[in-house]
Design a protein around this motif. Structure first.
Motif, short mmCIF file in Angstrom:
data_model
loop_
_atom_site.label_atom_id
_atom_site.label_comp_id
_atom_site.label_asym_id
_atom_site.label_seq_id
_atom_site.Cartn_x
_atom_site.Cartn_y
_atom_site.Cartn_z
N VAL A 1 -38.69 -43.45 -17.54
CA VAL A 1 -39.04 -44.42 -16.32
C VAL A 1 -39.38 -45.82 -16.75
O VAL A 1 -39.12 -46.54 -15.89
CB VAL A 1 -40.23 -43.85 -15.48
N GLY B 1 -37.63 -45.33 -8.70
CA GLY B 1 -38.65 -44.22 -8.99
C GLY B 1 -38.48 -42.81 -8.14
O GLY B 1 -39.19 -41.99 -8.78
N PHE C 1 -37.26 -40.36 -10.48
CA PHE C 1 -37.92 -39.87 -11.45
C PHE C 1 -38.99 -38.89 -11.11
O PHE C 1 -39.70 -37.91 -11.84
CB PHE C 1 -39.15 -41.05 -12.21
#
Lengths: 689, 689
Positions: A435, B417, B420
């Motif tokens: 990330v 994001g 993830f």
């Protein structure tokens, strides 16, 4: 002169150089060597280490516990003002923080959320009253806090977030509100479980008495979110657990929403924008754009420290894979022994360029950290200094975070099945680092910022000059480029080298040649882009956006080329600090390997643009292969110089266990052969029969 | 002629082609379309799906349970003989198996261990008595079994394993023994917990009456390892749990060792080698080398099916990222709306070439699977057919497994994001796929096998020809190459194109040009290698090994180039099956994108070798950019044609939830603007004031 006399005292250094591991370690540790060493010693404490066996809930609790240990024993407040119990030491604070990744990246990021984002926002965006009221709890972790900036609908585009903070002069309160699902705050560390307060970013809306409501853009507010006793959300606040992630599962990331939550006017963190009781807005920065970027400017420390942390993760991977590659044997060699993996040319090809880039990234990071320290300490803090800092960070963070991912993956594959075992930490580290490529500024978005800055700098060179200057410059470059592009330039190179590979390699190993090749590429790419984008000024907004989009890939490539140059310059500057001749020689090979690998990766560009003849282009690859053979005997020294102990690396296969197994197996066969009990291979029998 | 008349019936197909998604799905499903469809329907069953929330122990139990469901309801025995309850359907069996990855890669691999390795070894290496005694339990999973080949000390080099099976004529037993730690069997699915028997590979040592003990090389033995009632190891057997891994944690991988464990003579799986009661060894294959490779030959089905499974994993990633990229908006566009991610040129650059390669890999896999079926069904089963099959599998498995890793990573980053979050499955799939790059033949080792085969084929062309033939051929090629290498060839191209980019692109889009460029590269690399390695025959073993090692990287590059060519040929053959004109047109762009991306990746090679002029090399990139723009509107159709449902993909962000969020946010702002309640941006105010 000095070099000559040194050569005389170490006459063999040239032929058979040795790496002075201690000296090199010292050079790598950089300006904050003592702080890093102390941090590393502290981080040997097993209480702080990742326990791979823990499921997510236990992992989260352990990391919270570790955070409290850091608060008490970890010297984590260096960046805060001395008056508040800190040390006003910005560079040192990040240096320390970057080392935490050896314990557990979850702990590093949870610490980053608490001190680097939550407390830091109070410090940098708030004023005295906020420092008094909110900082002590944030610094001590009595108040675990979330940094509520990102929304589900808006990641890197912070300016467009949907959360609003509307001022109500009746009650002198701000009303924090989430107008739709996409405006939920998302991915926030501490939001799912532990956070009792948050710094919430919202569009500040207020009206001067009798005026129209105005949106003054994104501002930060201190908002309590949970009852610290019960852990329940406060009225009007809600949220969700982000649940399992691809990594960093020691952090309780979550979502938050606000339903007309009222906070006092004075809980606006008002350093860069304030609202008077009557609703009048004021700011020391007139331009809303500049104000926004100033507020976001403190985020740069996140990018700086992620750069350093990513380099450290790459180091751990390389220590593991190179140590194992130096012990593991596979497939028959020429005698009875099997071949050590690192003696295979392909194994060197896979690992050593990554080692070279890790050195480059480490040295470049040290320079970035020093720049950061100069800006944040106020020693060099002009607008331009800040912009430079932000541009360098925006270039290096993508480079190092992607590099860490590549390195950990290649290391994992180079260790075969062992690399896949969690106990060897390569897969877990990679999962945690994943990330890093998209948070704290998506890598691709950051590279575009870099490219825009490069274009702006290019344009600025001609600012103030008469209108014809740029046109004339461009015409000159075009002629120059035309020369480069004709076969003539290549023929000249071929003649100069006389078809002699050694002469061609001699050219490529020259520091100035490498610098010129790398610099020229960035400059030419930027010029070509400036040229291509020039019509944008005259186009409609839509057509200009299309034109820009058409060149988006080239923009990003230019930014990458710039980052490569920064790494190479960083390595070259680091090299200058090496006093030991043998070490310098080996490190020069490593720097050349880095430079030549970058050039090889972009070889087509150099050929198309006439910068390298086909002959010289060929010798790039052969010189790389020569460098790999030269560096190979020093590979272990070069990873040892990272100064990481087994207590930091904690990979079973890097502990020497493989060498023991290999030795036991070889001893077994030696005994068998000596005793005559070894069965005869059928093959040899057939040959006789 | 047909094409012309089709054009007439669909006059717009040329200007604005449409993809016939159903037709394309059918083409992609290939020969075993019905079996794949049925498998996919079956795999929608939630009982079979990965539950991301489970910790390792529960995940392992769930996968064992799923394995039993597969045994009962999953039609998993197609590859076994009809007489034993199977269907003698080798291709269909693998096609089915490849689809299991959508449920959980752990389940796929656990099934692969049970039926593809353990039961399959009994079938292919054993004889009738083994089939009768051991197959029923293996097929029904009454006996979960381990495939005990790999050792801690020996992965891809199976010939060098340390475990021994020494024949004792006194008791007519084999004594299975692990002589040292490195000879422990390792990474074996079913070994840590569930396995009650194993097929154990060991060096078979025996002596004819009165003779010297001879090592007849690696053979397989059926060895019970655990008491099925208690789960305890049987006497003399021991082991360890491999514990947590980087992925595939639904499988109980573990280690096994044997301390003089005795098994009956008749439990040697004796199809390719047998020992008479008196200790006399016999084999239908005289050469120990050929015998070894024949025994290992059945492993090829593992590589074939991993190739297919990897392609399916890449498909899942692309369905997710492209669906999300078509809904997600970020950063302001020219109107009120923000821009859809997939409209960004860089987003297209990142995802669409991966989509093109996934199509190439899917079509190439279908050809591989048909070849496999022909060999295993006996339809085309000469030695050469088997060697071809093994070489193609050895080329494609590295290509597709690395491609899956790259694709899943780029997809995860392209989803920011969200990518993830475990619920979107990209990170989990990637973690599971990681080990595909090194198990069932390490990718790098496999590519070397491919390169050796290419060299052998090259040498074979000159076998039997008089000694001068190769020399003359080489001299001819050298003259040819010299021509290629001079600026002359490039000047000729430049003249031909007349500096006209369109003409240059016209050249590159031509199927035959692409084929020639890709083929020529493989052939030239192999020839250069053959030339460079020619002296090896006259060198000492050590010097020859050094020479070989010096060219290891070039060997691997040649094998990669060969794999790229196989993919391109597969895609081109697949294209020929498309009957719909619009679909064929879009798919031709996609094939061109794949071909040109490969050429762009190796552009320096084409320039250095004089195959492309600088002008044509430049147009490679501009043509790629043009193709990206053309393909972009069809991206959703192209992933829809994979025929995967949400029940297979199971990524929250691919479910349409993002489009809903975006629509809600846009509706909110539309309402605000319409109502006049929207706060005025300070910026616009400043402009007025």
């Amino acid at each position: 002169m000095t070099i000559l006399s040194e050569k005389r005292t170490a006459p063999d250094a040239d032929a058979d150089p040795r790496v002075d591991v201690d000296h090199l370690e010292e050079v790598l540790l950089g300006r904050w060597a003592d702080i890093r060493r102390e941090a590393r010693a502290f981080l040997l404490d097993p209480r702080l280490h990742r326990d791979e066996s823990l499921a997510m809930p236990e992992h989260r609790e352990r990391v919270l516990e570790q955070l409290r240990i850091l608060a008490k024993e970890g010297d984590v407040l260096r960046a805060f003002p001395t008056a508040l119990g800190g040390a006003d030491d910005h560079g040192g604070s990040l240096a320390r923080f970057e080392e935490v990744i050896t314990a557990d990246p979850s702990l590093q990021i949870k610490a980053g959320v608490q001190w680097g984002l939550f407390a830091s926002a109070i410090l940098h965006l708030g004023t005295e009253s906020h420092h008094e009221r909110f900082l002590p709890g944030a610094m001590s972790v009595d108040v675990p806090g979330a940094f509520a900036m990102t929304e589900t609908g808006h990641g890197s585009d912070v300016a467009s977030i949907g959360t609003t903070a509307t001022y109500d002069p009746e009650t002198e309160e701000f009303v924090i509100h989430t107008p739709f699902r996409a405006a939920w705050k998302d991915y926030l560390g501490n939001a799912a479980l532990h956070g009792t307060a948050a710094v919430v970013f919202a569009q500040l809306i207020t009206a001067a008495p009798g005026g129209t409501p105005v949106n003054h853009g994104v501002h930060a507010f201190y908002v309590p979110i949970r009852n610290p006793e019960t852990g329940e959300f406060l009225p009007g606040v809600g949220g969700e657990d982000d649940g399992m992630k691809g990594g960093l599962n020691g952090i309780d990331n979550g979502r938050l929403w606000f339903d007309h939550v009222r906070v006092p006017r004075t809980d606006l963190l008002n350093r860069y924008g304030d609202v008077a009781p009557d609703g009048t807005y004021s700011s020391p920065i007139a331009s809303p754009g500049r104000r926004f970027f100033t507020m976001l400017g403190t985020l740069v420390q996140g990018r700086v420290s992620l750069d350093g942390a990513a380099v450290n993760a790459a180091k751990i991977g390389l220590v593991t894979a190179i140590t194992y590659g130096n012990q593991r044997r596979q497939f028959s060699g020429t005698g009875h022994d099997e071949v050590v993996l690192l003696d295979y040319a392909e194994h060197q090809r896979r690992l050593l360029p990554l080692l070279a880039q890790t050195y480059a990234a480490a040295f470049a990071h040290e320079r970035l950290l020093q720049t950061f320290d100069a800006v944040f300490s106020g020693a060099k803090d002009t607008d331009e200094d800040r912009q430079d800092l932000e541009t360098i960070a925006a270039a290096l963070k993508p480079s190092s975070t992607w590099h860490a991912l590549t390195t950990l993956q290649v290391c994992r594959e180079a260790c075969g099945g062992q690399g896949f075992m969690a106990e060897n930490r390569l897969t877990g580290l990679r999962a945690d680092m994943d990330v890093y490529a998209t948070f704290e500024g998506d890598n691709t978005v950051l590279l575009q910022l870099v490219a825009k800055r490069l274009l702006a700098d290019f344009a600025a060179e001609f600012k103030g000059a008469d209108a014809g200057a740029m046109a004339r410059y461009m015409a000159g470059r075009a002629a120059d480029a035309a020369l480069h592009r004709t076969p003539l330039a290549r023929v000249v190179q071929t003649l100069a080298d006389g078809g002699n590979v050694r002469r061609s390699v001699g050219h490529l190993r020259d520091t100035e040649t490498q610098r010129e090749l790398l610099t020229d590429r960035v400059e030419t790419m930027v010029e070509e882009l400036a040229q291509a984008l020039r019509p944008a000024g005259k186009l409609s907004r839509e057509a200009a956006a299309d034109l820009f989009n058409e060149h988006q890939h080239a923009l990003i490539e230019a930014a990458r080329a710039h980052a490569d140059l920064l790494l190479w310059e960083g390595f070259t500057a680091g090299l200058a600090q090496v006093r030991d001749e043998g070490t310098r020689r080996v490190l020069t090979w490593l720097r050349d390997l880095f430079g030549l690998t970058v050039i090889e990766r972009n070889l087509a560009w150099y050929l198309i643009h006439g910068r390298l003849s086909a002959g010289r282009a060929r010798s790039v690859t052969s010189y790389i292969e020569r460098l790999l053979r030269r560096i190979r005997p020093h590979a272990q020294d070069l990873v040892d110089a990272f100064g990481l102990e087994q207590g930091h690396v904690r990979a079973t296969i890097a502990s020497g266990v493989e060498a023991e197994r290999q030795e036991e197996a070889r001893a077994h066969y030696r005994r068998l052969r000596a005793s005559g009990d070894m069965a005869v291979p059928e093959k040899s029998l057939g040959a006789r029969g």
